[in-house]
Enzyme design. Sequence first.
Site, PDB file in Angstrom:
ATOM      1  N   ARG A 238       0.861  -1.179   0.000  1.00  0.00           N
ATOM      2  CA  ARG A 238       0.000   0.000   0.000  1.00  0.00           C
ATOM      3  C   ARG A 238       0.899   1.232   0.000  1.00  0.00           C
ATOM      4  NH1 ARG A 238      -3.192  -3.152  -1.259  1.00  0.00           N
ATOM      5  NH2 ARG A 238      -5.245  -3.639  -0.370  1.00  0.00           N
ATOM      6  N   GLU A 267      -4.658   6.995  -5.008  1.00  0.00           N
ATOM      7  CA  GLU A 267      -4.901   6.263  -6.261  1.00  0.00           C
ATOM      8  C   GLU A 267      -6.276   6.617  -6.795  1.00  0.00           C
ATOM      9  OE1 GLU A 267      -4.320   2.096  -5.476  1.00  0.00           O
ATOM     10  OE2 GLU A 267      -2.245   2.389  -4.878  1.00  0.00           O
ATOM     11  N   HIS A 286      -1.587  -0.417  -9.749  1.00  0.00           N
ATOM     12  CA  HIS A 286      -2.105  -1.357  -8.731  1.00  0.00           C
ATOM     13  C   HIS A 286      -2.668  -2.626  -9.387  1.00  0.00           C
ATOM     14  CE1 HIS A 286      -3.692  -1.371  -4.343  1.00  0.00           C
ATOM     15  NE2 HIS A 286      -3.491  -2.605  -4.770  1.00  0.00           N
TER      16      HIS A 286
HETATM   17  C1  GLV Z   1      -4.584  -5.635  -3.592  1.00  0.00           C
HETATM   18  O1  GLV Z   1      -3.909  -4.711  -3.317  1.00  0.00           O
HETATM   19  C2  GLV Z   1      -5.150  -6.520  -2.614  1.00  0.00           C
HETATM   20  O2  GLV Z   1      -5.111  -6.200  -1.419  1.00  0.00           O
HETATM   21  O3  GLV Z   1      -5.668  -7.575  -3.020  1.00  0.00           O
END
Ligand code: GLV
Length: 320
Positions: A238, A267, A286
């Site tokens: 994160r 984001e 991401h």
């Molecule tokens: C993606 O970042 C997740 O937590 O699956």
Amino acid sequence: MKLRIFVTRKLDDSVIAPLREKFDVRMWESESESVPRDILLKEAAEADALWTVLADSVDRELFEIAPKLKVVSNLAVGYNNIDLEVAKERGVIVTNTPGVLTETTADLTFGLLLATARRLMEAENDIRTGNWTSWSPMGYTGMDVGGATLGIIGMGRIGEAVARRAKGFDMRVLYHNRSRKMDAEVEHGFEYVELDTLLKSVDYVVILAPYTPETAGLIGARELGMMKKTAVVINVARGGIVDETALYEALKNGDIWAAGLDVFATEPVPQDNPLLTLPNVTVLPHIGSASIKTRIEMMNLNAQAIMDVLEGREPANRVV
Ligand code: GLV
């Protein structure tokens, strides 16, 4: 009256169909844009179940206007977008999608590490923009991955899967985690070290820890300052775990060599994020778990968990 489910992103009919047979399923009809907050709140107020993505903030305000809510199922392994304390207080079950995304996310992590170390995106971009003028002896030279030392912060399932891949590249693997992974140490030779030792010793710092109050801002100016000048930082966890301002300064001043980022504090990344101005940053939107098979498997876990809760069964992958 059928129980109502609100799905906050457009999902494929094939994963929604089993729910539609039994429940009143409503869905935000965009795949790429978040549901606006006012619509999310309006839908939550009538919903028995919410199927969320990590861009949705499931906070106290939402829980308090959702008296019927029984379950929130998040299309992610992380659940920092959900206030678990309030969920617990109100007896709302929260589920996530662990396990099925482990190998896919480890693949992406390793791909981003290689791309950053060997400057792949920068090199590709030069071809596409007509800037590859000639083969050059020191052009696009990067860092070796094979034989280097990898440091993993957050040795959960994905961390271990990345570490196993690293062994195929003859890398030494150090890790830091809340708990020791004795089996992995014995079986694969991964070495547990304190965080500062890891930061000072490794060529690649890979961040895979969950985002919690303890890990928020974990990698700041002090930690970046301890790394080798040739270090590469990879964040696939994160954005908030790394202080982006400190990272920008470290990259700009040559205190570390490069960074590969799949996650950001905000984001989608605002176009004025200064990190985007640096050539030694590789960025991705991401996409850690983004393989077709894995995303479908994640969705199937969510659908099953929602069905289980609404039909009175204990769901798998319950967070609270
Ligand atoms: C993606 O970042 C997740 O937590 O699956």
